[in-house]
Design a protein around this motif. Structure first.
Motif, short mmCIF file in Angstrom:
data_model
loop_
_atom_site.label_atom_id
_atom_site.label_comp_id
_atom_site.label_asym_id
_atom_site.label_seq_id
_atom_site.Cartn_x
_atom_site.Cartn_y
_atom_site.Cartn_z
N ILE A 22 2.97 2.32 -7.93
CA ILE A 22 3.11 3.04 -6.67
C ILE A 22 1.79 3.76 -6.37
O ILE A 22 1.26 4.46 -7.24
CB ILE A 22 4.27 4.06 -6.76
CG1 ILE A 22 5.59 3.29 -6.91
CG2 ILE A 22 4.32 4.95 -5.51
CD1 ILE A 22 6.78 4.16 -7.19
N VAL A 23 1.24 3.54 -5.21
CA VAL A 23 -0.01 4.21 -4.84
C VAL A 23 0.21 5.02 -3.55
O VAL A 23 1.13 4.75 -2.79
CB VAL A 23 -1.17 3.20 -4.60
CG1 VAL A 23 -1.49 2.45 -5.87
CG2 VAL A 23 -0.85 2.25 -3.47
N HIS A 25 -0.79 6.02 0.09
CA HIS A 25 -1.52 5.44 1.21
C HIS A 25 -2.66 6.35 1.61
O HIS A 25 -2.46 7.57 1.76
CB HIS A 25 -0.57 5.23 2.41
CG HIS A 25 -1.17 4.39 3.49
ND1 HIS A 25 -2.13 4.86 4.37
CD2 HIS A 25 -0.96 3.08 3.83
CE1 HIS A 25 -2.49 3.90 5.21
NE2 HIS A 25 -1.79 2.81 4.89
N PRO A 26 -3.89 5.82 1.74
CA PRO A 26 -5.04 6.69 1.96
C PRO A 26 -4.98 7.44 3.29
O PRO A 26 -5.57 8.51 3.43
CB PRO A 26 -6.23 5.72 1.94
CG PRO A 26 -5.65 4.36 2.18
CD PRO A 26 -4.26 4.40 1.64
N VAL A 27 -4.28 6.90 4.28
CA VAL A 27 -4.24 7.56 5.59
C VAL A 27 -2.97 8.39 5.75
O VAL A 27 -3.02 9.60 6.00
CB VAL A 27 -4.33 6.51 6.72
CG1 VAL A 27 -4.28 7.22 8.09
CG2 VAL A 27 -5.61 5.71 6.58
N THR A 28 -1.82 7.76 5.56
CA THR A 28 -0.56 8.46 5.81
C THR A 28 -0.15 9.36 4.67
O THR A 28 0.61 10.29 4.84
CB THR A 28 0.57 7.45 6.05
OG1 THR A 28 0.79 6.74 4.84
CG2 THR A 28 0.23 6.48 7.15
N GLY A 29 -0.63 9.08 3.47
CA GLY A 29 -0.24 9.87 2.32
C GLY A 29 1.10 9.50 1.76
O GLY A 29 1.57 10.12 0.81
N ALA A 30 1.74 8.47 2.33
CA ALA A 30 3.05 8.06 1.83
C ALA A 30 2.90 7.21 0.57
O ALA A 30 1.87 6.58 0.35
CB ALA A 30 3.80 7.28 2.91
N ASP A 31 3.93 7.23 -0.27
CA ASP A 31 3.94 6.39 -1.47
C ASP A 31 4.27 4.96 -1.09
O ASP A 31 5.24 4.71 -0.36
CB ASP A 31 4.97 6.90 -2.48
CG ASP A 31 4.52 8.21 -3.10
OD1 ASP A 31 3.30 8.49 -3.06
OD2 ASP A 31 5.38 8.95 -3.60
N ILE A 32 3.48 4.03 -1.58
CA ILE A 32 3.71 2.63 -1.27
C ILE A 32 3.94 1.85 -2.55
O ILE A 32 3.17 1.98 -3.52
CB ILE A 32 2.52 2.02 -0.51
CG1 ILE A 32 2.33 2.74 0.82
CG2 ILE A 32 2.72 0.53 -0.26
CD1 ILE A 32 1.11 2.30 1.56
N HIS A 33 4.97 1.07 -2.59
CA HIS A 33 5.30 0.27 -3.76
C HIS A 33 4.56 -1.06 -3.68
O HIS A 33 4.81 -1.88 -2.80
CB HIS A 33 6.83 0.03 -3.79
CG HIS A 33 7.26 -0.77 -4.97
ND1 HIS A 33 8.14 -1.82 -4.88
CD2 HIS A 33 6.91 -0.69 -6.28
CE1 HIS A 33 8.33 -2.34 -6.08
NE2 HIS A 33 7.60 -1.66 -6.95
N LEU A 34 3.59 -1.26 -4.58
CA LEU A 34 2.78 -2.47 -4.52
C LEU A 34 3.41 -3.62 -5.30
O LEU A 34 2.96 -4.74 -5.21
CB LEU A 34 1.38 -2.21 -5.08
CG LEU A 34 0.45 -1.36 -4.23
CD1 LEU A 34 -0.93 -1.32 -4.84
CD2 LEU A 34 0.36 -1.90 -2.81
N GLY A 35 4.40 -3.30 -6.13
CA GLY A 35 5.03 -4.37 -6.92
C GLY A 35 5.07 -4.01 -8.39
O GLY A 35 4.49 -2.99 -8.80
#
Lengths: 144, 274, 206
Positions: A22-23, A25-35
């Motif tokens: 989980i990283v 997002h550089p702009v929104t700051g939301a957590d993104i599940h990359l896999g």
């Protein structure tokens, strides 16, 4: 190749699994599940033959990316060995260089996956005896 | 070209067994006492395929026995050869890591550090805490590692009828104990070597006692016990809880007494004292 | 299907000779019979002795052989042995003509050092006659249950006494005796008690 260091552990558990990556997002700051990515974790236990730690089991731990059984066994042994109070010969340059021949040392680490329950049984017998009959506290001024 | 084969803790024993074995032999291969573990079964099949020998799980029927970490409960005879796999052949390594220095200590029977190590264990813990691989004195001259057999098996090497060959593949070292040789665990004149205490443990499959047991954790947090020597276990199962009917004589009898009276000693007040 | 190597007849015979030598070293003072076989193999005393030599020797150790023993030297020529010029530097001594010839220099044989007790001599002796004289002795030590009364061949009146002087375990030298079809070993760890020094003549007890 000559023996091993001060730690000859018994493998407690090796876990191969997936972990979610989980990283932010550089702009929104939301957590993104990359896999999912592959993870290995290893736990080994051992008594040390030296100093005051010999009457209990100690834990060594290691985790790696990818599925590497040998690497986590080696890593968790290092985890235990690095904490030893006094430098052992296996921590000297000569010993390390001589023993990192990759084919030999991978074979040595694989051997920890062979059953060791008889030797472990023998160790546990000692731990129980020490727990049941703790050494008599001797006065430091005892002269006899 | 040499095939890169990593040492997996079997190479030494395998080299010795393949050297000795031929079509006329019957081999038994066991690991932790078990004939059917993956490791033992693979080695047994490999040796049989390479040499044309037959195989057995019966200790008394085998001509050559290759073992990792155990010696059978049934007594070996003078026509049998026991091959033990050794990971660390140098008994002094825990007190002297320099192999050349350790060799000097052997040369002059300078085992003071070894005795000191045992003494420190007594002072610190109240008893010896060496588990398996308990060091032994051979022919009253050399301290030797008997390979990582449990202490239960160590006295079986003393004045035994069979030839024992020990081989460490990784370190390229081989040594042997002739039959009828003194092999004494290191102990003090008033504090003695003790085998593992399994006297209260009963095999849940056969009801046998006073043999080396595996301790099996159960779901309710307690432990169950099973004979470690599976060849002996199968004989015990055949004949109820009295394996004496089908099995040969054992190093430890049905009451847990060692076959050489007085060899294993007990301190005053020890409950196990005969 | 993988090709499985099969042991040839000669390989099997060599393994049996090796096992016989192994058993004889494990049971000092006892004659161990070489395997009976109808396979083609060298026969007679030289044959048995040769098989033993072939089993133990290669190009590494220094070998000493009695002067003038060209039949043995040529029989072993394919092993590319390194020949020592003097018994005192030999790792193996081959004696099959007249073992007593060694007596004048027996005290110079290598007995090893405390650090390397294995750097010592091994005497391979073929007994020239099966009906020579024998010397009764009491043997004890590793490989012997309690004591064993053995008939040691009286190679020379003083041979076994000289051997006892040389052997201070772990230092000393090992002796392997060959007859036509059997082998007896007397390693350095064996105590020989020559209580009855008189020699007896007669057929070799087997």
């Amino acid at each position: 190749m000559r023996g091993y260091g001060p730690v000859h552990p018994t493998v407690n558990e090796i876990r191969l699994s997936h972990a979610d990556l989980i990283v932010k997002h550089p702009v929104t700051g939301a957590d993104i599940h990359l896999g999912p990515i592959r993870m290995s974790q290893g736990e080994v236990v051992s008594t040390f033959s030296e100093k005051q730690m010999a009457n209990k089991l100690n834990l060594g731990f290691c985790a790696t990316f990818g599925w590497n059984e040998i690497k986590v066994i080696a890593g968790s042994m290092l985890d235990m060995a690095m904490d030893l109070p006094e430098p052992h010969a296996s921590q000297t340059e000569e010993y390390v260089l001589y023993h990192t021949e990759s084919v030999e040392s991978s074979g040595f680490c694989i051997h920890y996956k062979l059953p060791h329950y008889v030797t472990f049984n023998s160790t546990v017998d000692n731990l129980r005896r020490v727990a049941q009959n703790p050494p008599k506290q001797t006065s430091t001024h005892e002269t006899t | 070209m040499k095939c890169p084969s990593p040492a997996v803790g079997e190479r030494g024993g395998l080299q010795v067994t393949l050297t000795l074995t031929g079509q006329e032999d019957r081999i038994k291969v066991f690991d932790q006492g078990a004939d059917e573990s993956v490791n033992a079964a693979n080695l047994r099949r490999f040796i049989a395929r390479m040499t044309g020998c037959s195989t057995t799980t019966d200790t008394t029927q085998a001509t050559i026995l290759q073992s990792r970490h155990r010696i059978p409960e049934e007594m070996l005879r003078d026509d049998q050869i026991l091959v033990l796999q050794v990971p660390d052949p140098e008994p002094l390594r825990s007190v002297e890591f320099d192999t050349s220095r350790a060799q000097e200590m052997h040369a002059f029977k300078d085992y003071g550090l070894m005795w000191l190590k045992l003494y420190e264990q007594l002072v610190r813990y109240g008893s010896f805490i060496q588990g398996a691989s308990y060091p032994v004195m051979v022919h009253k001259r050399y301290v030797m590692s008997p390979s990582p057999i449990p202490r239960w098996d160590t006295p079986k090497l003393n004045q035994s009828a069979h030839l024992t060959i020990l081989c460490a593949g990784r370190e390229k070292r081989i040594y042997a104990i002739p039959p009828w040789t003194d092999v004494e665990p290191l102990e003090f004149s008033d504090r003695f070597f003790h085998v593992e205490d399994h006297s209260e443990w009963v095999c849940r499959l056969s009801g046998v006692r006073h043999k080396f047991m595996n301790e099996i954790p159960l779901a309710d947090g307690t432990s169950g016990f099973e004979l470690s020597d599976t060849g002996y276990l199968s004989k015990a199962l055949k004949s109820g809880s009295d394996p004496a009917q089908s099995a040969g004589a054992c190093y430890f009898d049905a009451d847990g007494h060692f076959h050489q009276p007085g060899f294993l000693k007990f301190e005053e007040g020890d409950a196990r004292k005969e | 299907m993988p090709v499985i190597p099969r042991e040839s007849h000669s390989q099997r015979y060599e393994r049996w000779v090796y096992l016989t030598l192994l058993r004889s070293m494990a049971n000092p003072g006892q004659w161990e019979n070489f395997p009976k076989t109808d396979m083609h193999s060298p026969t007679g005393l030289l044959g048995a002795f040769q098989m033993g030599c072939r089993c133990l020797l290669d190009a590494e150790p220094m070998i000493w052989c009695e002067p003038g023993n060209s039949p043995l030297i040529s029989a072993l020529s394919d092993l590319r042995l390194r020949w020592a010029s003097d018994p005192s530097e030999a790792d193996y001594l081959l004696l099959n003509l007249d073992p007593s010839r060694i007596m004048n220099c027996i005290h110079t044989l290598k007995v090893g050092t405390p650090l390397y007790p294995n750097a010592s001599a091994t005497l391979l002796i073929a007994l020239p006659t099966r009906n020579g004289s024998f010397q009764k002795a009491n043997l004890s030590g590793p490989g012997i249950r309690g004591e064993r009364i053995a008939s040691l061949p009286a190679i020379d009146g003083n041979f076994w006494a000289a051997r006892n002087t040389a052997c201070r375990y772990p230092l000393g030298w090992d002796v392997i005796l060959f007859s036509n079809e059997a082998v007896m070993s007397v390693p350095r760890s064996t105590n020989i008690n020559l209580a009855q020094p008189e020699t007896e003549s007669g057929p070799e007890p087997h």
